[in-house]
Structure formats: structure tokens, C-alpha cells
Design a protein around this motif. Structure first.
Motif, PDB file in Angstrom:
ATOM      1  N   SER A  34       0.689  -1.180   0.022  1.00 51.00           N
ATOM      2  CA  SER A  34       0.008  -0.084   0.010  1.00 51.00           C
ATOM      3  C   SER A  34       0.733   1.341  -0.029  1.00 51.00           C
ATOM      4  N   THR A 100      -2.433  -1.554  -3.274  1.00 56.31           N
ATOM      5  CA  THR A 100      -3.687  -0.872  -3.039  1.00 56.31           C
ATOM      6  C   THR A 100      -3.586   0.460  -2.398  1.00 56.31           C
ATOM      7  N   GLY A 102      -2.893   4.769  -2.744  1.00 58.74           N
ATOM      8  CA  GLY A 102      -2.830   6.015  -3.926  1.00 58.74           C
ATOM      9  C   GLY A 102      -3.774   7.095  -3.659  1.00 58.74           C
ATOM     10  N   TYR A 103      -3.410   8.397  -3.672  1.00 56.34           N
ATOM     11  CA  TYR A 103      -4.401   9.507  -3.567  1.00 56.34           C
ATOM     12  C   TYR A 103      -3.665  10.529  -4.522  1.00 56.34           C
ATOM     13  N   ILE A 108      -0.955   9.295  -8.487  1.00 54.09           N
ATOM     14  CA  ILE A 108      -1.389   7.823  -8.926  1.00 54.09           C
ATOM     15  C   ILE A 108      -0.732   7.498 -10.203  1.00 54.09           C
ATOM     16  N   THR A 124      -6.960   1.413  -6.954  1.00 53.62           N
ATOM     17  CA  THR A 124      -7.358   2.660  -6.146  1.00 53.62           C
ATOM     18  C   THR A 124      -8.843   3.194  -6.313  1.00 53.62           C
ATOM     19  N   ARG A 142      -9.519   1.054 -10.966  1.00 56.05           N
ATOM     20  CA  ARG A 142      -9.978   1.975 -10.056  1.00 56.05           C
ATOM     21  C   ARG A 142     -11.520   1.677  -9.916  1.00 56.05           C
TER      22      ARG A 142
END
Lengths: 392, 323
Positions: A34, A100, A102-103, A108, A124, A142
């Protein structure tokens, strides 16, 4: 006789231990990676997703108990693209089965590119920019997208009967894209739309909101930005008091935290939300999710945790399926994930060729007396809408 | 063996380790090599910053502007006009150098006034990058920027290739810095530090020399920015013009010893790699704090930086070790 019995017991014990041993050999521990912003400007939203991921791992360990176990290795990307790439590379080196997290679309982008180069799945809910899926990476997935947020905002504004709408939006990729989508859809339906772009450094929104008040004279204000932007816009509006019937926003707005921290600004404001606050769950998985969340973090879940949970749970289930099919080590996880068709806490999830979930559509909540009440669409509503109503 | 010979020998060994040893040892570890590339990227800007400060006598708070202009120039040339990446990277440096010409009026200012003026210029360029949407992609930025090509079967677009490119940029920048320092220009610039009026009286074109240092510093920073754009393959105005591209190189240069040629490089490698490889695993959410304390300690106990401390020169000599 005694000797025969002792022999039988010994053989049985050996057989049992072999059987247990064989069982233990079949059980596998899967390490997930992560990469998230836990410090820097996106730390709060990163933390929300991080909590959801932890809940998914905890619940998966319960439901696959005795068969498989799951661990997650988290690296803080410090809200920096270069450090996000480094984090992905470290996770790849540490042998994670998939990533899993990412922001922020801009983070990303390069991070998922590093995962793609390593042939690793990257799933994500933190980036809704259309460009991310347009790249056509087979390992990128996503569960949400701009369309889902735009549809909710457009649907609510239409149902409110707004004839003139002022869209106040941040000039970032995701926010601009969503604002333009709202503009196009509303204009096509005969609504007069005024577009007002602002920069991320804007702290005083009074000049902009004065323009909205005196020039546009809208029925509703649509805000597309992030928490600090919403607070700034609402503070300026509270001073200037434009004669509107509704104030609508999107992500990071209809949350428990905003209700607690800015009760005077949030009353009657709409924002996208999958959950009411306090949370009301009836579905067994959702009840377990809320209970686990409460147990781990001693608070009610919010939508960020919900998204983090859903993306991670879908990933875990696909990992198990790929492992059972014997394709996990042969690059079969993307194909297995693409076969997903699940009813989740955010609705149905399937992935198209580019890894996008085209079923995604959001719901709208409204701040009412310190609570967030789901008010749109009508079939998902758990309370009545206050309309016309504004925070001032 | 004389000091000069020892230094040369040490430099040859260090370069051999950097060009051969590091790729051999870390070639299979994309994570560590990626961190070294990031550290060298900061090192490149730190060398350019120290060159301007040490030779030009100007403290800049706006090197992020050159970094951003260089990265955007190169990315746009490669993406929109199809210019080969290597050429566009050099043109990125030229773009940054050209942009520095707009800052020449600020050369009349001194000390904090120059620093603030150049900071304001940096902000102007960020706004331009945000507003010129058809060219720069606006606030959304540019994704999937072309990577470095494969030459004779060697992929310069991968981690090892990127490492060799940025290492070469940093080494060439340091050699250029050293060559200028040793030249008559360097002597004139050194004299200007003591008294600019006196050097003007004897015919030294001080403004021209300062302008040349500004343009050269901008060029180096622009090339480094261009390299980063093609290496990360992504740009947006907030990232390209981030104050981090100014603050980190300054911290690195001061930590390593900004009055030496190799100090900024050693400083960048030390603070970035120690922070990411040592402090971050120990303290995932507050590792920057340790780095801050370390920087403060370095300034207090060895104001000249790490390099002079390592070479154990007498303090008196350090204080007068201009340029």
C-alpha cells in the motif's frame, strides 16, 4: 492388546499431525502493498483510505481463517510523485502480490506506471482523472471515476429544479474535468451555467463569491474542490449571503469530520456520500465493516474508509481466486480482477478493458443538525431533504 | 604525495565507484537506485545553486523556477514537437537559461531583496505554466512524458540508464563549476566578493559576470529539471515549480558545504538517502524532524558543512575559503 492400542494411538497421532501439517502447507500468507500519502497535504484523505485498507485485511483474515492470511505493507509517499514511485519500487522489491492505495491523480499517475512496469496490479479509489484509465494499462484498476461524481451532482441539481447554477471550481485536473462535465450536461438541459475557476493558493473567496452573487444571481452554487476550498467558499458566502436555494459540493464535504469541525458552515450543504452519518447499515457485510472499523479505530467509518475497504477486498478476493486457479505467480491477477462482478458497499463493481468501473455512481448527502442525511437518489435516501436551505 | 594529487586520486576512485560500482551493486534494486537518482537530482540543483551563491554572490530562493521551466520546455518539445528526448533535455536547459534573462533586472538588487525578487519570478512562471493550458496541459499537467531512448541495446529509460544520465549531468556541472572557479573569471568573481566597487574600478565587468553565473546556474538547473520530467514521466505546475526544488538543494548544499564544489553533491546524497533509508523506516511519520535536527547540528558544529569537516581543514582556513 495394550501394545496394539499404543501403536494405534501413535499412528493416529502421526496421521493427524501429517493431516494438519498438510493443511498448514496449503495455507498461504499474501503480502499486499500500500502506497499512500500519510504525511503532506493529502495526509488526511490518505489516512482515511489507509483505515479502510486495514479493515479489509482484518475482515479477510477472519473470513479466510485457516485457509489464507493477509498482511499489508504500507509506505508513506509523503504526497510526492517521486516518493510514490520509490514506494512502489520498494514494495515490488519486497515481493508484494499487488498494490492497493494511492491518492491524487497526479501522484497515482507515475506510481501506477511504476507498478505497470513491474507487472503488478495497482488498484485505487483516490484518483478520478479520466487520463489515468485512458492510458490503457492492463494492471491499473479503480473503483470510482469522475463520471460517478458528476452524475450525482448533475442529478441532484436537476431534481432541485435549478435554472441558473454557478460552478466554482479548483483548477486541478480532476476538479476541472468534473466541473466541465457538469457544465456541459447542465447547459445541454437548458440550465444557465456560470463557470468560476480558482487557484489552489486562493484563501479569500469573497471577490469570487461577490461576482457570483452580483453577476450570476444563481439558484444554486456548485463547488468542486477540496476541504479547504469548501471552507473558504462557505465562509465568504456566509459574509456575502448570495440569494441561492442550495449549495452543492462533491468529495470530502459530506463527512463526519466536516460536520464536527465546521458545524456553522456545513448546515444544509450537500456533498457526495455513500454513507449517512451516523452510519446506518443493514447489509451483513456493511454491518461487519462498521463494527470492525469501530473496533480498530474507535470511530464510525467515513466514505474514504469505505472506498479503501472495497478496493482492497475486491483485490484480496481476486488474489485468492488467482491462487486457486494457479495463475497468481504467472501474471494472472489482472485477468482475475477483470472478471470481478460484485455488489459492494459502493454498489456494483465491474471493470472494463481499461480497469474503470463504469457502474460507479455516487449518492448525495446533506448536512442536517450535525448529521449527514442521504437525500439523493430518492431510493437511497434515509431522510428528507431541506430545500430551499443554505448555511446562512 | 601532495594534497592535490591525493584529491585527484580520490576523485577518480569515487567516479569509478559511481559509474561502475553503484550500477553493479544496486542495478537490481530499483528502489535504492531510484532513491539515488532522486538524491542526484537534488544534487544537480544544489551544485547550480551553490555556483550562483559562491561565484555570483547571490542567494537564490527561486531555483524552482529554472527547474520548472527546464522540465516544461523539454517535456513540451518532446511530446508536442517530437524532438528527441536527449536534445529536448538540453533545450530544456536553454529554456531555463533564456527565462533567467527575464530575471536580469533583479541583479541590481542585493541580499534579501534579490532573494525575494527571484522568488516572485518563480511564482510568475508557475502561474504561466498553469494558464498556458493548450501547451502545458494547465493544472492537470502532462502524463506519460517520453522516456529516454534505448541506445545500442542499452535502455536509458530504465533506472540504471537514468542513474547514469543524472550522474553525468551532476559530474559535468561540478567540473564546469570547478573550471570557472579556477579561471580568471573565478578570480574576478572572488575579488568581487571582497569589494565589488574596487573590482569595477580595475575594469572587471561585475554585472556581466554575475549575469553569466545566473544564466549558467539556470541552464544546469533546467537540464536537471528536464531530466526529472523524462525520468518521472509526469509534470504538473505544483510539482515542477514546487518550493521543494529550492529548499532541499539549499539544505543539501549547506549540509555538504556550499563553498566547496563537491559539498552540495555529498550533502544531497547524505540528507536524502539517510532520511529515506535510515530515518523513514524508524520513524515513518516524523522522519523529517530528525533531518531538521541533524541540519541544525551541522550548522552549529560545522558551519562550513560536511566536506570541510571530513577533510579536517583548520576552521580559520574554512572561514576564508571563498569560492
Amino acid at each position: 492388546m495394550k501394545r496394539t492400542l499404543a501403536h494405534l494411538v501413535t499412528v493416529s497421532a502421526l496421521a493427524l499431525s501429517v493431516a494438519l501439517g498438510a493443511g498448514a502447507a496449503q495455507a498461504r500468507e499474501f503480502l499486499l502493498g500500500s502506497e499512500l500519502p500519510l504525511t503532506g497535504s493529502l495526509a488526511r484523505v490518505g489516512q482515511g483510505m489507509h483505515e479502510g485498507i486495514a479493515v479489509a485485511v482484518e475482515m479477510a483474515n477472519r473470513s479466510y481463517a485457516g485457509k489464507h492470511s493477509f498482511k499489508v505493507q504500507t509506505i508513506d509517499d509523503e504526497t510526492s510523485p517521486a516518493k510514490a514511485v520509490a514506494a512502489v519500487e520498494k514494495l515490488v522489491g519486497d515481493g508484494v502480490v499487488a498494490i492497493t492505495g494511492g491518492y491524487g491523480s497526479n501522484i497515482i499517475g507515475p506510481a501506477s506506471e511504476a507498478a505497470q512496469k513491474a507487472g503488478l496490479v495497482y488498484i485505487t479509489s483516490g484518483g478520478v482523472s479520466p487520463e489515468l484509465t485512458q492510458r490503457g494499462y492492463p494492471t491499473f484498476f479503480r473503483i470510482n471515476n469522475t463520471d460517478g461524481y458528476a452524475l450525482a451532482m448533475i442529478g441532484l441539481l436537476q431534481d432541485l429544479g435549478a435554472k441558473k447554477v454557478s460552478v466554482v471550481y479548483l483548477n486541478k485536473d480532476a476538479t476541472s474535468s468534473l466541473a466541465k462535465q457538469v457544465n456541459t450536461a447542465l447547459t445541454a438541459k437548458g440550465v444557465t451555467v456560470g463557470m468560476h475557476e480558482f487557484d489552489g493558493a486562493t484563501s479569500d473567496f469573497k471577490p469570487l463569491m461577490n461576482k457570483v452573487k452580483l453577476q450570476d444571481r444563481p439558484d444554486a452554487i456548485a463547488m468542486v474542490g477540496y476541504e479547504n476550498d469548501y471552507v473558504g467558499i462557505l465562509r465568504a458566502s456566509k459574509v456575502l449571503k448570495p440569494q441561492v436555494k442550495a449549495v452543492v459540493g462533491v468529495w470530502s464535504l459530506a463527512t463526519a469530520q466536516m460536520a464536527k469541525e465546521f458545524p456553522d458552515l456545513m448546515e444544509n450543504v450537500y456533498g457526495t456520500s455513500m454513507l449517512p452519518y451516523p452510519v446506518e447499515f443493514t447489509q451483513p457485510e456493511a454491518v461487519e465493516f462498521a463494527a470492525t472499523y469501530k473496533k480498530l479505530f474507535n470511530k464510525d467509518p467515513d466514505y474514504l474508509g469505505q472506498f479503501g475497504y472495497v478496493q482492497t477486498r475486491l483485490l484480496i478476493d481476486a488474489v485468492v481466486r488467482a491462487d486457486e486457479a494457479g495463475t497468481l505467480g504467472k501474471g494472472g491477477l489482472p485477468d482475475e480482477l477483470r472478471k470481478t462482478d460484485a455488489n459492494t458497499l459502493i454498489g456494483r463493481v465491474t471493470f472494463d478493458r481499461n480497469g474503470d468501473n463504469l457502474n460507479f455512481t455516487h449518492r448525495m448527502g446533506q448536512h442536517q443538525g450535525g448529521k449527514v442525511v442521504l437525500v439523493w437518489p430518492p431510493d437511497a435516501a434515509n431522510g428528507k431533504m431541506n430545500f430551499p436551505a443554505v448555511p446562512w | 604525495m601532495s594534497n592535490s594529487l591525493m584529491n585527484r586520486l580520490f576523485l577518480i576512485v569515487a567516479l569509478a565507484v559511481a559509474y561502475v560500482g553503484v550500477p553493479l551493486v544496486f542495478g537490481g534494486n530499483a528502489y535504492v537506485l531510484g532513491l539515488i537518482v532522486a538524491a542526484l537530482t537534488i544534487a544537480g540543483v544544489a551544485v547550480a545553486w551553490a555556483l550562483l551563491g559562491n561565484l555570483g554572490g547571490m542567494v537564490s530562493f527561486g531555483h524552482a523556477a529554472f527547474f520548472g521551466v527546464g522540465s516544461y520546455t523539454s517535456a513540451v518539445l518532446a511530446m508536442k514537437l517530437g524532438v528527441p528526448v536527449t536534445a529536448s533535455m538540453l533545450l530544456g536547459g536553454v529554456g531555463a537559461a533564456v527565462s533567467s534573462i527575464a530575471m536580469l533586472p533583479a541583479l541590481r538588487l542585493r541580499g534579501p531583496y534579490f532573494a525575494l525578487a527571484i522568488l516572485a519570478y518563480a511564482h510568475i512562471f508557475q502561474i504561466l505554466a498553469t494558464e498556458m493550458t493548450p501547451i502545458t496541459g494547465g493544472a492537470g499537467g502532462l502524463l506519460s512524458i517520453p522516456r529516454f531512448p534505448t541506445v545500442l541495446g542499452f535502455d536509458f529509460g530504465d533506472k540504471t540508464g537514468g542513474y547514469l544520465i543524472v550522474l553525468t549531468i551532476v559530474v559535468l556541472a561540478a567540473f564546469a563549476y570547478d573550471a570557472i572557479r579556477r579561471s580568471t573569471w573565478g578570480l574576478a568573481l572572488k575579488a568581487m566578493h571582497d569589494t565589488e566597487v574596487a573590482t569595477r574600478v580595475v575594469g572587471v565587468p561585475s554585472t556581466h559576470l554575475k549575469a553569466a553565473m545566473l544564466v549558467l546556474s539556470a541552464f544546469i538547473t533546467g537540464v536537471v529539471g528536464a531530466f526529472n520530467a523524462h525520468f518521472i514521466s509526469f509534470l504538473d505546475p505544483d510539482y515542477a515549480f514546487s518550493s521543494g526544488w529550492t529548499v532541499l538543494p539549499i539544505a543539501a548544499a549547506i549540509f555538504g558545504g556550499y563553498r566547496t564544489v563537491w559539498g552540495p553533491v555529498v550533502g544531497a546524497l547524505a540528507i536524502y538517502l539517510v532520511d529515506q533509508l535510515l530515518f523513514k523506516p524508524i520513524l515513518p511519520h516524523g522522519h523529517q524532524m530528525i533531518l531538521g535536527v541533524l541540519l541544525c547540528a551541522m550548522i552549529l558544529f560545522s558551519p562550513g558543512g560536511l566536506m570541510p569537516a571530513l577533510s579536517r581543514r583548520p576552521a580559520k582556513e574554512n572561514r576564508h575559503a571563498h569560492a
